[in-house]
Design an enzyme around this catalytic site. Structure first.
Site: not given
Length: 301
Positions: A243, A191, A74, A71, A130, A193
């Protein structure tokens, strides 16, 4: 480098199909002590946004079986600082450079690509996972109309190749992939996450301030392969697959499932020398088989 590793990604000539994934490799300087970045096919930059972002508060990384939850939020210096202080250093690393770009509004994406137009690098990796702040916070990439709209606006303003990074959390990722292809995207990256959650039993608390976080690492590989194959059978543009890749056979699996190149992410944290080892082992394997990378691309599509 052996020519059998070479591949062509939408006109970008890669010396091998191994690209470092955004968010796991910084701006490319951090891993120089382990190996020269000149051996890589490419590097995708840390995610950049129009304006600086401090990132998320609280815990940012949480280890989980066969992967990690992140987490980060960005955290980045913003596109203007990036082009002034980072892009030239990245170009000097001696490999292909992809600039990962996010945004909270369509206008931010457009303004960012207009700034990036004046600088040399190989492609934009458009992160549409986003939150769209003008549309209630749902990510641009969660449904096809909003995804198509941001890609359409970006393609109208950029002079770069654009690979759109798709989220596995979207309901119908195939329709989203087809929609961004129709708006002129050069290719896809997938992909991103998988949405997950962590709980700290000792503290009896949810780990992350944002509650949910992004899961990556070997645990997501079967999901990534499935989504890659589903998308690859429905679009004609090239795909960068990622991935949970940790070895050269993983690379070949992704190529066979529909990718034209791959990205290595979480494995950079697990084994900082890993990409160099994967490239070396891939070369040896192809020599033993007397095959080339191109022999495997889209073999099962």
């Amino acid at each position: 480098m052996d020519t059998r590793l070479k591949t062509n990604l939408a006109g970008i000539k890669l010396q091998n199909p191994i690209i470092m994934a955004s968010g796991t490799y910084g701006f490319g300087e951090e891993f120089k002590k382990y190996y020269s970045p000149t051996i890589l096919g490419g590097i995708s930059s840390k995610g950049i946004t129009r304006y600086p972002k401090p990132g998320n508060t609280g815990t940012r990384i949480w280890e989980t079986p066969s992967g990690i939850l992140n987490s980060i939020g960005l955290e980045n210096p913003g596109v203007e600082v990036f082009v002034k202080e980072k892009i030239q250093d990245m170009n000097n690393l001696g490999t292909k450079i992809f600039v990962n770009l996010g945004g909270n509004t369509v206008e931010e994406y457009v303004e960012s690509v207009e700034i990036l137009n004046d600088y040399e690098f190989d492609a934009i990796e458009l992160n549409i996972s986003c939150p769209n702040v003008k549309e209630g916070g749902m990510a641009f990439g969660m449904e096809k109309d909003s995804a198509a709209n941001v890609v359409k606006k970006v393609m109208a303003k950029t002079n770069k190749k654009v690979f759109v990074k798709l989220s596995p959390n979207a309901g119908d990722i195939v329709s989203i992939a087809k929609a961004v292809e129709a708006e002129g995207a050069t290719g896809l990256s997938l992909i991103n996450t998988v949405l997950g959650m962590g709980i700290d039993v000792e503290r009896e608390e949810i780990v992350f301030d944002n509650i949910y976080a992004g899961l990556s690492g070997p645990c997501v590989k079967p999901i990534a392969l499935r989504i890659l194959h589903q998308v690859a059978t429905n679009v004609n543009i090239p795909i960068i697959g990622m991935g949970g890749i940790t070895n050269h056979k993983d690379v070949l699996e992704f190529l066979m499932a529909g990718a034209s190149a791959v990205q290595i992410g979480t494995y950079n944290f697990m084994n900082p020398s890993g990409p160099a080892e994967i490239i070396d082992n891939l070369q040896k394997y192809l020599e033993e088989k007397n095959r080339t990378v191109e022999d495997y691309i889209r073999k099962l599509v």
